[in-house]
Each structure stands twice: as structure tokens, then as C-alpha cells.
Scaffold this motif. Structure first.
Motif, PDB file in Angstrom:
ATOM      1  N   PRO A 157       0.811  -1.225   0.000  1.00 55.05           N
ATOM      2  CA  PRO A 157       0.000   0.000   0.000  1.00 55.05           C
ATOM      3  C   PRO A 157       0.842   1.272   0.000  1.00 55.05           C
ATOM      4  CG  PRO A 157      -0.909  -1.586   1.548  1.00 55.05           C
ATOM      5  CD  PRO A 157       0.415  -2.131   1.099  1.00 55.05           C
ATOM      6  N   ALA A 158       2.035   1.218   0.584  1.00 56.11           N
ATOM      7  CA  ALA A 158       2.895   2.398   0.598  1.00 56.11           C
ATOM      8  C   ALA A 158       3.317   2.787  -0.809  1.00 56.11           C
ATOM      9  CB  ALA A 158       4.127   2.146   1.467  1.00 56.11           C
ATOM     10  N   ALA A 159       3.489   1.807  -1.681  1.00 54.08           N
ATOM     11  CA  ALA A 159       3.829   2.108  -3.076  1.00 54.08           C
ATOM     12  C   ALA A 159       2.652   2.773  -3.781  1.00 54.08           C
ATOM     13  CB  ALA A 159       4.230   0.825  -3.799  1.00 54.08           C
ATOM     14  N   ALA A 160       1.444   2.325  -3.473  1.00 55.70           N
ATOM     15  CA  ALA A 160       0.252   2.924  -4.073  1.00 55.70           C
ATOM     16  C   ALA A 160       0.082   4.370  -3.615  1.00 55.70           C
ATOM     17  CB  ALA A 160      -0.985   2.103  -3.721  1.00 55.70           C
ATOM     18  N   VAL A 161       0.315   4.624  -2.326  1.00 52.97           N
ATOM     19  CA  VAL A 161       0.202   5.990  -1.812  1.00 52.97           C
ATOM     20  C   VAL A 161       1.268   6.886  -2.449  1.00 52.97           C
ATOM     21  CG1 VAL A 161       0.455   7.420   0.264  1.00 52.97           C
ATOM     22  CG2 VAL A 161      -0.932   5.337   0.333  1.00 52.97           C
ATOM     23  N   ALA A 162       2.463   6.350  -2.625  1.00 50.97           N
ATOM     24  CA  ALA A 162       3.521   7.117  -3.282  1.00 50.97           C
ATOM     25  C   ALA A 162       3.123   7.464  -4.719  1.00 50.97           C
ATOM     26  CB  ALA A 162       4.833   6.334  -3.262  1.00 50.97           C
ATOM     27  N   ALA A 163       2.495   6.533  -5.407  1.00 49.59           N
ATOM     28  CA  ALA A 163       2.034   6.794  -6.775  1.00 49.59           C
ATOM     29  C   ALA A 163       0.937   7.860  -6.767  1.00 49.59           C
ATOM     30  CB  ALA A 163       1.516   5.510  -7.412  1.00 49.59           C
ATOM     31  N   ASN A 164       0.037   7.788  -5.793  1.00 44.01           N
ATOM     32  CA  ASN A 164      -1.007   8.809  -5.678  1.00 44.01           C
ATOM     33  C   ASN A 164      -0.406  10.178  -5.398  1.00 44.01           C
ATOM     34  OD1 ASN A 164      -3.097   6.986  -6.129  1.00 44.01           O
ATOM     35  ND2 ASN A 164      -3.386   6.548  -3.952  1.00 44.01           N
ATOM     36  N   ALA A 165       0.677  10.217  -4.617  1.00 46.21           N
ATOM     37  CA  ALA A 165       1.339  11.480  -4.317  1.00 46.21           C
ATOM     38  C   ALA A 165       1.929  12.106  -5.573  1.00 46.21           C
ATOM     39  CB  ALA A 165       2.429  11.264  -3.262  1.00 46.21           C
ATOM     40  N   ARG A 166       2.378  11.275  -6.503  1.00 43.88           N
ATOM     41  CA  ARG A 166       2.916  11.800  -7.754  1.00 43.88           C
ATOM     42  C   ARG A 166       1.807  12.308  -8.676  1.00 43.88           C
ATOM     43  NH1 ARG A 166       6.152   7.166  -7.041  1.00 43.88           N
ATOM     44  NH2 ARG A 166       4.854   5.946  -8.485  1.00 43.88           N
ATOM     45  N   CYS A 167       0.700  11.562  -8.718  1.00 38.50           N
ATOM     46  CA  CYS A 167      -0.355  11.868  -9.695  1.00 38.50           C
ATOM     47  C   CYS A 167      -1.445  12.788  -9.147  1.00 38.50           C
ATOM     48  CB  CYS A 167      -0.996  10.572 -10.183  1.00 38.50           C
ATOM     49  SG  CYS A 167       0.146   9.436 -10.984  1.00 38.50           S
ATOM     50  N   PHE A 168      -1.716  12.705  -7.844  1.00 42.96           N
ATOM     51  CA  PHE A 168      -2.807  13.469  -7.235  1.00 42.96           C
ATOM     52  C   PHE A 168      -2.296  14.171  -5.975  1.00 42.96           C
ATOM     53  CE2 PHE A 168      -4.418   9.366  -8.904  1.00 42.96           C
ATOM     54  CZ  PHE A 168      -5.043   9.853 -10.051  1.00 42.96           C
ATOM     55  N   ALA A 169      -1.204  14.910  -6.134  1.00 46.58           N
ATOM     56  CA  ALA A 169      -0.475  15.469  -4.996  1.00 46.58           C
ATOM     57  C   ALA A 169      -1.350  16.294  -4.067  1.00 46.58           C
ATOM     58  CB  ALA A 169       0.701  16.311  -5.494  1.00 46.58           C
ATOM     59  N   ASP A 170      -2.270  17.094  -4.640  1.00 42.43           N
ATOM     60  CA  ASP A 170      -3.042  18.035  -3.817  1.00 42.43           C
ATOM     61  C   ASP A 170      -4.375  17.480  -3.342  1.00 42.43           C
ATOM     62  OD1 ASP A 170      -1.037  19.947  -4.128  1.00 42.43           O
ATOM     63  OD2 ASP A 170      -1.905  20.704  -5.993  1.00 42.43           O
ATOM     64  N   THR A 171      -4.706  16.249  -3.698  1.00 40.38           N
ATOM     65  CA  THR A 171      -5.937  15.632  -3.205  1.00 40.38           C
ATOM     66  C   THR A 171      -5.797  15.342  -1.718  1.00 40.38           C
ATOM     67  OG1 THR A 171      -6.426  14.612  -5.338  1.00 40.38           O
ATOM     68  CG2 THR A 171      -7.459  13.616  -3.407  1.00 40.38           C
ATOM     69  N   VAL A 172      -6.844  15.649  -0.947  1.00 34.43           N
ATOM     70  CA  VAL A 172      -6.796  15.382   0.493  1.00 34.43           C
ATOM     71  C   VAL A 172      -6.905  13.878   0.730  1.00 34.43           C
ATOM     72  CG1 VAL A 172      -7.926  15.731   2.718  1.00 34.43           C
ATOM     73  CG2 VAL A 172      -7.763  17.626   1.094  1.00 34.43           C
ATOM     74  N   ALA A 173      -5.889  13.321   1.344  1.00 36.20           N
ATOM     75  CA  ALA A 173      -5.872  11.891   1.649  1.00 36.20           C
ATOM     76  C   ALA A 173      -6.524  11.621   2.990  1.00 36.20           C
ATOM     77  CB  ALA A 173      -4.440  11.371   1.645  1.00 36.20           C
ATOM     78  N   VAL A 174      -6.177  12.440   3.989  1.00 35.88           N
ATOM     79  CA  VAL A 174      -6.668  12.256   5.353  1.00 35.88           C
ATOM     80  C   VAL A 174      -7.249  13.566   5.846  1.00 35.88           C
ATOM     81  CG1 VAL A 174      -6.035  11.711   7.733  1.00 35.88           C
ATOM     82  CG2 VAL A 174      -4.967  10.457   5.850  1.00 35.88           C
ATOM     83  N   ARG A 175      -8.505  13.523   6.223  1.00 38.68           N
ATOM     84  CA  ARG A 175      -9.154  14.688   6.830  1.00 38.68           C
ATOM     85  C   ARG A 175      -9.251  14.412   8.333  1.00 38.68           C
ATOM     86  NH1 ARG A 175     -11.337  18.776   4.441  1.00 38.68           N
ATOM     87  NH2 ARG A 175     -11.484  17.755   2.411  1.00 38.68           N
ATOM     88  N   TYR A 176      -8.627  15.285   9.107  1.00 37.26           N
ATOM     89  CA  TYR A 176      -8.458  14.993  10.539  1.00 37.26           C
ATOM     90  C   TYR A 176      -8.449  16.285  11.336  1.00 37.26           C
ATOM     91  CZ  TYR A 176      -5.986  13.546  14.817  1.00 37.26           C
ATOM     92  OH  TYR A 176      -5.614  13.328  16.129  1.00 37.26           O
ATOM     93  N   GLU A 177      -9.021  16.252  12.527  1.00 35.50           N
ATOM     94  CA  GLU A 177      -9.117  17.446  13.367  1.00 35.50           C
ATOM     95  C   GLU A 177      -7.756  17.990  13.772  1.00 35.50           C
ATOM     96  OE1 GLU A 177     -10.476  15.994  17.584  1.00 35.50           O
ATOM     97  OE2 GLU A 177     -11.003  14.479  16.092  1.00 35.50           O
ATOM     98  N   GLY A 178      -6.749  17.129  13.796  1.00 36.15           N
ATOM     99  CA  GLY A 178      -5.396  17.572  14.134  1.00 36.15           C
ATOM    100  C   GLY A 178      -4.637  18.114  12.939  1.00 36.15           C
ATOM    101  N   GLY A 179      -5.281  18.165  11.769  1.00 39.28           N
ATOM    102  CA  GLY A 179      -4.655  18.684  10.555  1.00 39.28           C
ATOM    103  C   GLY A 179      -4.824  17.734   9.391  1.00 39.28           C
ATOM    104  N   ASP A 180      -5.328  18.260   8.272  1.00 43.03           N
ATOM    105  CA  ASP A 180      -5.506  17.439   7.072  1.00 43.03           C
ATOM    106  C   ASP A 180      -4.158  17.175   6.400  1.00 43.03           C
ATOM    107  OD1 ASP A 180      -8.163  17.737   7.645  1.00 43.03           O
ATOM    108  OD2 ASP A 180      -8.609  19.069   5.960  1.00 43.03           O
ATOM    109  N   VAL A 195      -9.961   9.665   3.497  1.00 41.91           N
ATOM    110  CA  VAL A 195     -10.373   9.048   4.758  1.00 41.91           C
ATOM    111  C   VAL A 195     -10.592  10.159   5.780  1.00 41.91           C
ATOM    112  CG1 VAL A 195      -9.790   7.422   6.593  1.00 41.91           C
ATOM    113  CG2 VAL A 195      -9.013   6.988   4.248  1.00 41.91           C
ATOM    114  N   ALA A 196     -11.832  10.299   6.241  1.00 41.50           N
ATOM    115  CA  ALA A 196     -12.144  11.269   7.293  1.00 41.50           C
ATOM    116  C   ALA A 196     -12.089  10.545   8.635  1.00 41.50           C
ATOM    117  CB  ALA A 196     -13.526  11.875   7.066  1.00 41.50           C
ATOM    118  N   ILE A 197     -11.224  11.021   9.515  1.00 41.20           N
ATOM    119  CA  ILE A 197     -10.945  10.326  10.775  1.00 41.20           C
ATOM    120  C   ILE A 197     -11.503  11.114  11.958  1.00 41.20           C
ATOM    121  CG2 ILE A 197      -9.130   9.464  12.307  1.00 41.20           C
ATOM    122  CD1 ILE A 197      -7.289   9.351   9.892  1.00 41.20           C
TER     123      ILE A 197
END
Length: 520
Positions: free
Chosen positions: A10-33, A242-244
Motif C-alpha cells: 500500500p505504501a507504493a500505491a500511496v507514493a504513486a497517488n502522491a505523484r499523480c494526485f499530490a493536492d488531493t486530500v488523503a486524510v481529513r483529521y481534526e489535528g490537521g488534514d 479518509v475522514a478520521i
């Protein structure tokens, strides 16, 4: 080529998402998105921190804390190094926490402030060599500087260069070491491979209405496989959000669903029961919500009907930590038609019901032990060959310890846990059946049914109930209500009223604690 050597980390998939969808919010969290670029960068930097502390492929990295962005950063950092992630139940008391950390052999722990003292008190004798304190989460302020042996992780992450690589992981490589809830005994470490995680995701994607850009909601504890691997981890792999929430709060839960337009979520029945007590809950617009999976315990049919009337189709599923987690699932369109069913086997999972004594499959409608076989099923228990041998038969079927039956169309219905069955006067009583009946009784807010020793009957049925304010319920009331719905030999002969029925962090009835309430 068979594809068996494909990298499914999964870490490789997230790294690929970071390259292709860098500004998409991955984690929405009260301590900081965190965007995908930020999530991948933090995980890569933490991977460097962990590696500099000696963590390598196969080592265990523990996380002790509530739901947070840190949970995922730590998991992805461990995955980058080929390490095994150990999410720890944050409600464990000292001796229980020590047992989990000792058994896991974790060498590094990432710990939130609220759990530092507990970890400090039990760390001696474990394999832990390094303790990282989460000191940059506004939702978990640190009251004082880390003490001896502790390192604030924020400065280390800022100073570290991102780890340049992600170690490829294939189907047989261990990913997560998840300890069972231990409601009936000591917890066991369930090994979940990257293949187990991947195949469950394929099952979910094949059966449920999930989409790449979805928002999934995680307020059930992420250390539980249901919350982690139903939607949350898969959503990060696919590029959604993912909204946490750190914990479950009924009013906040409803507000979040509406404000964020949540598309999917995992819940347990106790959460749904709490939602029904929020004023106006069934008058809201939940049209964005397409996939609601309910598991962890049987869902009272009346609860399913209530939510269905409001347009929310609860999809019951059945499984365990050992099945990563789902073995069966009830499609949304069958929610009311097959009321109370836990559904049909997942596309790439085999399920059958057998006689618990002979291991021979039973006929439709006959109760027996539910057994499972498939690529989502654990290879076994961590450093516990005896437990592994006891759980699997010679044909590779995993014996769940759950009792259920299949109807003529192959739909599974859960009866109870084999270990929880009460034998009273020679008759088998399944507590879950009586619990479902009493959960609908006016004035009862929660209920557990257990057996206790009885000189005349061998065991006797005891109901442990919490009661709504303003109600007064007697044993005679309980027996009269249940007598119209179950056979008389199943009726409780004792009633214990408690302020709150003990449940673990996964929402399951804590039968060990419940039985202790009856002692003396």
C-alpha cells in the motif's frame, strides 16, 4: 507470468497517488488534514527515522494511540521498510498492553501522550528499544517534554530526508500483526499478509459500491481490522479521502456525515443503537451514503428496519480478524428482503457450515460451526503453532468458533459464538438469540446474556441489562417479554441491572468482564 510477484505494498500505491494526485486530500483529521503529497512525505521521512533506529524488513513497529493521521503515517512508514505494523488496542490495561507488546516483539513504538505513562510502566522486559512520542498533533497536546528514553517525533521527522525507496511486498509477506479482542480469553496475534489485505479489498470492491474519489468515514477504532481494512486502507490505495475521528460521538457522527457527504463507513451495532437516540436522526438527508457495512455483532432486525425507512441500507457482514475481515456480506438490495442475514460468501472466499464434532458439512437450515477458506484468510497466529494447528483442519479450512446456518439459497445467519453457548437442562441456549430479542424491549438500552453455574440445571441463563432513565424493569418483565418470542428454556432466570454493559473498543460484548459482574 502469474502476477504472484506483483508489488502490492500500500505504501507504493500511496507514493504513486502522491505523484499523480499530490493536492488531493488523503486524510481529513481534526489535528490537521494531509494531502497525498504530505502523507507520503511524512511517511517517507518517518521511514528514515525508523531505519536509522534499526528497523528493517520483518521487524515490528507498534502504534499506541487513538484514531489519527499518525496511525496511517506510522503504518505507511513501516510498510515502506517491509516492516510489520502492530496497531495496539488503546484501551488495554497495563498487563494486557505488556502481553501484546511482548508477544509482538515490537522494537519501536510510536505513542500518543495519553498512553505514554502506561507504556513507560510496562516497557521493561519487552523487545522495545525505541520510543517515539507524537508531539505535533493539536488534538493530543503534550503536557511536558519527553522523559528519559523518549524522543519527540516531530523534530526527527523534520530533520530526516525522505526514504528514497519502498520495499516491494508480495502476497505472502506479513503486513499487519493484529491482536484479537480477547473477549473470551487471552489475545492472539493474527498475522495478516499483504495478500490477505489485498484480497479483502478485491472482495469489497467487487461487492460494494465504492469509487476512487469517495470519502470514507473512520470513527470506529482503526486498530480493529473491520475499521482499518473495510474501507480506510483501501481508500488510500485508490486515491480517495479518509475522514478520521479520534472517537465515536453520535451527534458529531451525524453532523460529519452530512457536512462531508460521506460515501462509505464501517460501524458496529452499538454505534447504530447510539445514533437512534440522537434527536431527528432519521429526518436527515443521507443520499450521499452508499455503502454502510455493519459487523462485529449481530444487528437487531428492528434496527435494520429503522435505518432502511430513512433510506440507509445497512449491509451486514461477517468475519473476524483472521479473515481480514469479511467472509460474507449482504448486498444493499437484500437488506430488508433477507432481514438479519450476514449475507453470502465474498467472491473470492469459501464459506460452509459443519458439524463441530465430525467436521462434516450440515444441511441447509441446520446450525453448525462456520468455517472459511480463501486468500483473505490468515496463514496463522504469531509464534503460536499450537493455536494455528487448532484453528485449521487438514483441508485448509479455518474454524471460526462461530455458530450459524445457511438457508437454502446460501445466505448465512449467525447464531452465536461456540464458546458462549449455554447448556441448561440439556438444552443448547445461544445467548445472541436472547440478546437480539431483549435489545428490542422498551426501556432496555443494552443487554448481554451469559450462563452461570447452576446446581439444578448445570447452567442458568442470566440477562445483564442497562436501562433507560425513568424505566424500572424486573426479571418478571424480562421473562414475560421474551416468552412471546423464544422458547421457555431460553428465558433468563436471573437479571442484573448495570449502569453500562461492558463492551470492548471494537463494540463487542466483553463477556469476561460481564461474567465478573456476576461473581460474588
Amino acid at each position: 507470468m502469474t502476477g504472484t510477484n506483483a508489488d502490492i505494498n500500500p505504501a507504493a500505491a500511496v507514493a504513486a497517488n502522491a505523484r499523480c494526485f499530490a493536492d488531493t486530500v488523503a486524510v481529513r483529521y481534526e489535528g490537521g488534514d494531509l494531502t497525498y503529497a504530505e502523507l507520503d512525505d511524512r511517511a517517507a521521512r518517518l521511514a528514515t527515522v525508523l531505519a536509522e533506529g534499526g528497523v528493517g524488513a520483518g521487524d515490528r513497529v507498534a502504534y499506541v494511540g487513538l484514531n489519527s493521521a499518525t496511525f496511517f503515517v506510522t503504518m505507511l512508514a513501516a510498510f515502506r521498510l517491509g516492516a510489520i505494523y502492530v496497531p495496539v488496542n488503546f484501551r488495554l490495561a497495563g498487563p494486557e498492553l505488556r502481553a501484546v507488546l511482548e508477544k509482538s516483539g515490537a522494537v519501536t513504538a510510536v505513542v500518543e501522550e495519553g498512553h505514554r505513562a502506561e507504556v513507560d510502566s510496562i516497557k521493561d522486559g519487552t523487545a522495545l528499544k525505541r520510543f517515539l512520542l507524537v508531539d505535533d498533533d493539536p488534538a493530543v497536546p503534550v503536557s511536558q517534554q519527553p522523559g528519559a528514553g523518549w524522543e519527540g517525533w516531530s523534530a526527527l521527522i523534520v530533520a530526516a530526508a525522505p526514504h528514497p525507496t519502498v520495499i516491494p511486498r508480495t502476497f505472502d509477506d506479513p503486513a499487519v500483526l493484529m491482536f484479537t479482542s480477547g473477549t473470551t480469553g487471552l489475545p492472539k496475534g493474527v498475522i495478516l499478509t499483504h495478500g490477505n489485505v489485498w484480497w479483502n479489498s478485491v472482495n469489497v470492491d467487487s461487492r460494494l459500491d465504492t469509487r476512487r474519489g469517495d470519502i470514507t468515514y473512520a470513527s470506529a477504532p482503526l486498530f480493529h481490522i473491520g475499521a482499518l481494512n473495510s474501507f480506510a486502507l483501501r481508500m488510500l490505495v485508490r486515491g480517495g479521502t479518509v475522514a478520521i475521528r479520534r472517537t465515536f460521538d453520535p451527534q458529531q457522527f451525524i453532523d460529519d456525515l452530512l457536512e462531508l457527504k460521506v460515501n462509505s463507513m464501517f460501524v458496529v451495532p452499538a454505534m447504530l443503537q447510539a445514533l437512534t437516540r440522537v434527536p431527528g436522526v432519521f429526518e436527515k438527508d443521507y443520499s450521499a451514503l452508499r455503502s454502510v457495512v455493519v459487523a462485529g455483532a449481530p444487528v437487531p432486525p428492528s434496527l435494520i428496519e429503522q435505518f432502511a425507512a430513512a433510506g440507509v441500507l445497512l449491509q451486514q457482514a461477517w468475519g473476524l480478524s483472521e479473515t481480514a475481515p469479511f467472509a460474507t456480506h449482504l448486498p444493499a438490495e437484500k437488506t430488508v428482503e433477507r432481514l438479519g442475514s450476514a449475507g453470502i460468501p465474498m467472491p473470492y472466499t469459501e464459506v460452509r457450515v459443519v458439524d463441530s464434532t465430525t467436521n462434516v458439512p450440515v444441511e441447509a437450515g441446520v446450525s453448525g460451526e462456520i468455517v472459511v477458506r480463501g486468500p483473505n484468510v490468515t496463514p496463522g497466529y504469531w509464534e503460536n503453532p499450537e493455536a494455528t494447528a487448532a484453528a485449521f483442519d487438514e483441508d485448509g479450512w479455518f474454524h471460526s468458533g462461530d455458530i450459524g446456518y445457511l438457508d437454502p439459497d446460501g445466505y448465512l445467519y449467525i447464531v452465536d459464538r461456540l464458546k458462549d453457548m449455554i447448556i441448561s437442562g440439556g438444552e443448547n441456549v445461544y445467548p445472541a438469540e436472547v440478546e437480539r430479542v431483549l435489545s428490542d424491549m422498551p426501556g432496555v438500552t443494552d443487554v448481554a446474556v451469559v450462563g452461570t453455574a447452576d446446581d439444578e440445571w448445570g447452567e442458568t441463563v442470566v440477562a445483564v441489562c442497562s436501562i433507560a432513565e425513568g424505566h424500572d424493569i424486573t426479571l418478571e418483565d424480562v421473562r414475560a417479554y421474551a416468552a412471546e418470542r423464544v422458547a421457555r428454556y431460553k428465558l433468563p432466570r436471573r437479571l442484573k441491572i448495570v449502569e453500562m454493559v461492558p463492551r470492548n473498543a471494537s463494540g463487542k460484548l466483553d463477556k469476561v468482564s460481564i461474567r465478573s459482574l456476576l461473581e460474588g
